[in-house]
Design a protein around this motif. Structure first.
Motif, PDB file in Angstrom:
ATOM      1  N   VAL A 121       0.816  -1.216   0.000  1.00 34.58           N
ATOM      2  CA  VAL A 121       0.000   0.000   0.000  1.00 34.58           C
ATOM      3  C   VAL A 121       0.849   1.265   0.000  1.00 34.58           C
ATOM      4  N   TRP A 122       1.928   1.257   0.782  1.00 39.06           N
ATOM      5  CA  TRP A 122       2.715   2.463   0.993  1.00 39.06           C
ATOM      6  C   TRP A 122       4.127   2.296   0.445  1.00 39.06           C
ATOM      7  N   SER A 123       4.698   3.400  -0.021  1.00 38.58           N
ATOM      8  CA  SER A 123       6.054   3.380  -0.566  1.00 38.58           C
ATOM      9  C   SER A 123       7.098   3.792   0.456  1.00 38.58           C
ATOM     10  N   SER A 124       6.664   4.147   1.673  1.00 39.27           N
ATOM     11  CA  SER A 124       7.582   4.532   2.734  1.00 39.27           C
ATOM     12  C   SER A 124       7.142   3.871   4.037  1.00 39.27           C
ATOM     13  N   PRO A 125       8.029   3.780   5.032  1.00 40.29           N
ATOM     14  CA  PRO A 125       7.680   3.120   6.295  1.00 40.29           C
ATOM     15  C   PRO A 125       6.531   3.822   7.013  1.00 40.29           C
ATOM     16  N   VAL A 126       5.621   3.038   7.580  1.00 38.17           N
ATOM     17  CA  VAL A 126       4.444   3.608   8.235  1.00 38.17           C
ATOM     18  C   VAL A 126       4.203   3.040   9.628  1.00 38.17           C
ATOM     19  N   SER A 127       5.134   2.264  10.154  1.00 37.68           N
ATOM     20  CA  SER A 127       4.990   1.714  11.500  1.00 37.68           C
ATOM     21  C   SER A 127       6.350   1.698  12.179  1.00 37.68           C
ATOM     22  N   VAL A 128       6.335   1.679  13.498  1.00 36.23           N
ATOM     23  CA  VAL A 128       7.566   1.833  14.279  1.00 36.23           C
ATOM     24  C   VAL A 128       8.151   0.481  14.656  1.00 36.23           C
ATOM     25  N   GLY A 129       9.440   0.296  14.378  1.00 34.20           N
ATOM     26  CA  GLY A 129      10.133  -0.943  14.724  1.00 34.20           C
ATOM     27  C   GLY A 129      10.300  -1.874  13.538  1.00 34.20           C
ATOM     28  N   MET A 130      11.118  -2.916  13.709  1.00 34.27           N
ATOM     29  CA  MET A 130      11.397  -3.891  12.651  1.00 34.27           C
ATOM     30  C   MET A 130      11.900  -3.174  11.396  1.00 34.27           C
ATOM     31  N   ALA A 131      12.869  -2.279  11.593  1.00 34.11           N
ATOM     32  CA  ALA A 131      13.339  -1.440  10.494  1.00 34.11           C
ATOM     33  C   ALA A 131      13.965  -2.234   9.364  1.00 34.11           C
ATOM     34  N   SER A 175       5.052  -4.300  32.674  1.00 36.64           N
ATOM     35  CA  SER A 175       4.181  -3.206  32.274  1.00 36.64           C
ATOM     36  C   SER A 175       2.713  -3.535  32.522  1.00 36.64           C
ATOM     37  N   PRO A 176       1.926  -2.560  32.997  1.00 40.13           N
ATOM     38  CA  PRO A 176       0.483  -2.775  33.162  1.00 40.13           C
ATOM     39  C   PRO A 176      -0.300  -2.571  31.867  1.00 40.13           C
ATOM     40  N   VAL A 177       0.396  -2.253  30.765  1.00 38.27           N
ATOM     41  CA  VAL A 177      -0.291  -2.030  29.492  1.00 38.27           C
ATOM     42  C   VAL A 177      -0.888  -3.342  28.986  1.00 38.27           C
ATOM     43  N   VAL A 178      -2.136  -3.293  28.577  1.00 37.93           N
ATOM     44  CA  VAL A 178      -2.815  -4.485  28.064  1.00 37.93           C
ATOM     45  C   VAL A 178      -3.185  -4.356  26.593  1.00 37.93           C
ATOM     46  N   CYS A 179      -3.212  -3.115  26.074  1.00 40.69           N
ATOM     47  CA  CYS A 179      -3.677  -2.927  24.704  1.00 40.69           C
ATOM     48  C   CYS A 179      -3.118  -1.624  24.140  1.00 40.69           C
ATOM     49  N   VAL A 180      -2.750  -1.663  22.869  1.00 41.28           N
ATOM     50  CA  VAL A 180      -2.351  -0.478  22.125  1.00 41.28           C
ATOM     51  C   VAL A 180      -3.350  -0.297  20.986  1.00 41.28           C
ATOM     52  N   LEU A 181      -3.840   0.925  20.820  1.00 37.84           N
ATOM     53  CA  LEU A 181      -4.733   1.271  19.726  1.00 37.84           C
ATOM     54  C   LEU A 181      -4.025   2.274  18.830  1.00 37.84           C
ATOM     55  N   ALA A 182      -4.082   2.069  17.513  1.00 40.08           N
ATOM     56  CA  ALA A 182      -3.396   2.959  16.579  1.00 40.08           C
ATOM     57  C   ALA A 182      -4.166   3.019  15.266  1.00 40.08           C
ATOM     58  N   GLY A 183      -3.735   3.905  14.386  1.00 37.09           N
ATOM     59  CA  GLY A 183      -4.358   4.063  13.074  1.00 37.09           C
ATOM     60  C   GLY A 183      -3.294   4.258  12.019  1.00 37.09           C
ATOM     61  N   HIS A 184      -3.380   5.362  11.282  1.00 42.58           N
ATOM     62  CA  HIS A 184      -2.350   5.839  10.371  1.00 42.58           C
ATOM     63  C   HIS A 184      -2.241   5.087   9.050  1.00 42.58           C
ATOM     64  N   VAL A 185      -2.313   3.751   9.060  1.00 41.82           N
ATOM     65  CA  VAL A 185      -1.994   2.967   7.866  1.00 41.82           C
ATOM     66  C   VAL A 185      -3.184   2.785   6.932  1.00 41.82           C
ATOM     67  N   HIS A 186      -4.377   3.131   7.384  1.00 45.86           N
ATOM     68  CA  HIS A 186      -5.602   3.066   6.566  1.00 45.86           C
ATOM     69  C   HIS A 186      -6.034   1.645   6.237  1.00 45.86           C
ATOM     70  N   PHE A 187      -5.639   0.689   7.055  1.00 43.50           N
ATOM     71  CA  PHE A 187      -6.189  -0.664   6.971  1.00 43.50           C
ATOM     72  C   PHE A 187      -6.127  -1.285   8.364  1.00 43.50           C
ATOM     73  N   PRO A 188      -7.011  -2.231   8.660  1.00 42.55           N
ATOM     74  CA  PRO A 188      -7.019  -2.824   9.998  1.00 42.55           C
ATOM     75  C   PRO A 188      -5.927  -3.877  10.160  1.00 42.55           C
ATOM     76  N   ASP A 189      -5.457  -3.990  11.389  1.00 35.38           N
ATOM     77  CA  ASP A 189      -4.483  -5.030  11.735  1.00 35.38           C
ATOM     78  C   ASP A 189      -4.685  -5.380  13.202  1.00 35.38           C
ATOM     79  N   GLU A 190      -4.435  -6.619  13.526  1.00 34.75           N
ATOM     80  CA  GLU A 190      -4.589  -7.099  14.903  1.00 34.75           C
ATOM     81  C   GLU A 190      -3.495  -8.115  15.172  1.00 34.75           C
ATOM     82  N   ALA A 191      -2.706  -7.878  16.214  1.00 31.87           N
ATOM     83  CA  ALA A 191      -1.592  -8.790  16.498  1.00 31.87           C
ATOM     84  C   ALA A 191      -1.118  -8.590  17.928  1.00 31.87           C
TER      85      ALA A 191
END
Length: 344
Positions: A264-274, A297-313
């Motif tokens: 979809v994208w010609s440049s990086p759009v997510s953080v990590g795994m460079a 960490s007490p974090v249980v979930c991260v919510l994000a957007g930006h890429v214009h398609f859904p992902d779950e992992a």
């Protein structure tokens, strides 16, 4: 609508690759609620036959494509319902724009329509109505809600958020506060980013909403990195002794996200795994990741957007990431959070 089931699995490729890069060079509620134990049972995403929401006219909201997710957090007693919307890219033109703004906006208006050809700003009020009618606990806005910071766009945004009867949390996207001629510039940072302070508890870098058994941490990573001034806010949120939901704009890289992003994208759009096409995190972003994705960490979930398609992992064996589809396509996520029995 979509239900999902994910069970925790040991190990995570995200951390393996990120570690290699580090070695070689990548509110509301009562603060007196009981704290979680030092090693609480992991949360999990599970199928849910139904979510307890007030009866609504489903035909009225038939155009909204809402993915239903249920997050079970052992140890909490209350239920919480969050509505997550990102990347609506609203463009409102009222004739007061100068030539440069107008010439930028006109060719972009055709980019952000739903399947029926309606502009995203026409659908946005319906999302506000849905949030009010379903008595959602909070609306989470994941950035790029407007396509540029014109006065007309900001006024339209404010009018709609003022119509909400529920709290909301807003984190900035890379388009919210920029124009192409002032993209991530210091001038843009000084002139346009502060315009969003009223929507972000007067601190665009990061904000906290505290509920009796839950914390919502909103962090601006619209520049693809986390700013130093967000780190103390993060530390405060993690020290509250409650499960934490983190709201970002730019997601963390996952296998499935990178695979789809490459088409979809010609440049990086997510953080990590460079080395796989992701964004290399700077020192502040690494410090942020280490804390929110760490073992304790007490974090249980991260919510994000930006890429214009859904992902779950799974980002780790205890943190799930939900990436929302584009709001301009009327896609959003309804996240139902409920308690579960503690496990040994």
């Amino acid at each position: 609508m979509e239900n999902a089931m994910i069970t925790k699995k040991t190990g995570t490729l995200f951390f393996c690759i990120l570690s290699a890069f580090l070695l070689y060079g990548c509110g509301a509620g009562s603060p007196s609620a009981p704290s979680l134990p030092d090693n609480p049972p992991a949360a999990s995403v599970q199928e849910s036959e139904s979510v307890n929401t007030p009866a609504i006219d489903k035909n009225k909201y038939s155009g909204l494509h809402i993915a239903q997710k249920t997050l079970v957090i052992p140890g909490i007693e209350k239920n919480y319902d969050l509505l997550f919307l990102s990347d609506t890219h609203m463009i409102v033109l009222d004739g007061t724009e100068d030539t440069q703004v107008t010439e930028n906006a006109l060719p972009r208006t055709g980019l952000f329509k739903d399947a029926d050809g309606k502009d995203s700003y026409e659908n946005f009020p319906k999302w506000m109505e849905y949030a009010n009618e379903t008595e959602t606990d909070m609306l989470l806005l994941g950035g790029d809600i407007i396509d540029f910071p014109s006065e007309a766009n900001l006024n339209f945004l404010a009018q709609n958020l003022d119509a909400l009867k529920i709290p909301y949390c807003y984190t900035l996207g890379n388009h919210d506060w920029t124009y192409p001629w002032e993209y991530m510039t210091e001038t843009g940072r000084q002139q346009y980013r502060p315009l969003f302070a009223p929507f972000m508890k007067e601190n665009p870098a990061a904000s906290i909403t505290e509920y009796e058994e839950l914390v919502i941490l909103c962090v601006d990573n619209s520049s693809n990195q986390v700013e130093a001034e967000a780190l103390p806010v993060m530390e405060e949120a993690l020290a509250m002794g409650k499960p934490v939901i983190v709201l970002l704009h730019v997601p963390f890289s996952t296998e499935t996200l990178l695979e789809q992003a490459s088409t979809v994208w010609s440049s990086p759009v997510s953080v990590g795994m460079a080395d796989r096409g992701g964004i290399f995190p700077d020192a502040n972003t690494i410090a942020f990741q280490d804390k929110i994705l760490g073992e304790d960490s007490p974090v249980v979930c991260v919510l994000a957007g930006h890429v214009h398609f859904p992902d779950e992992a799974m980002l780790t064996d205890s943190v799930v990431q939900f990436v929302a589809g584009p709001g301009y396509g009327n896609e959003g996520i309804a996240l139902h959070i409920q308690g579960g029995a503690d496990t040994p």
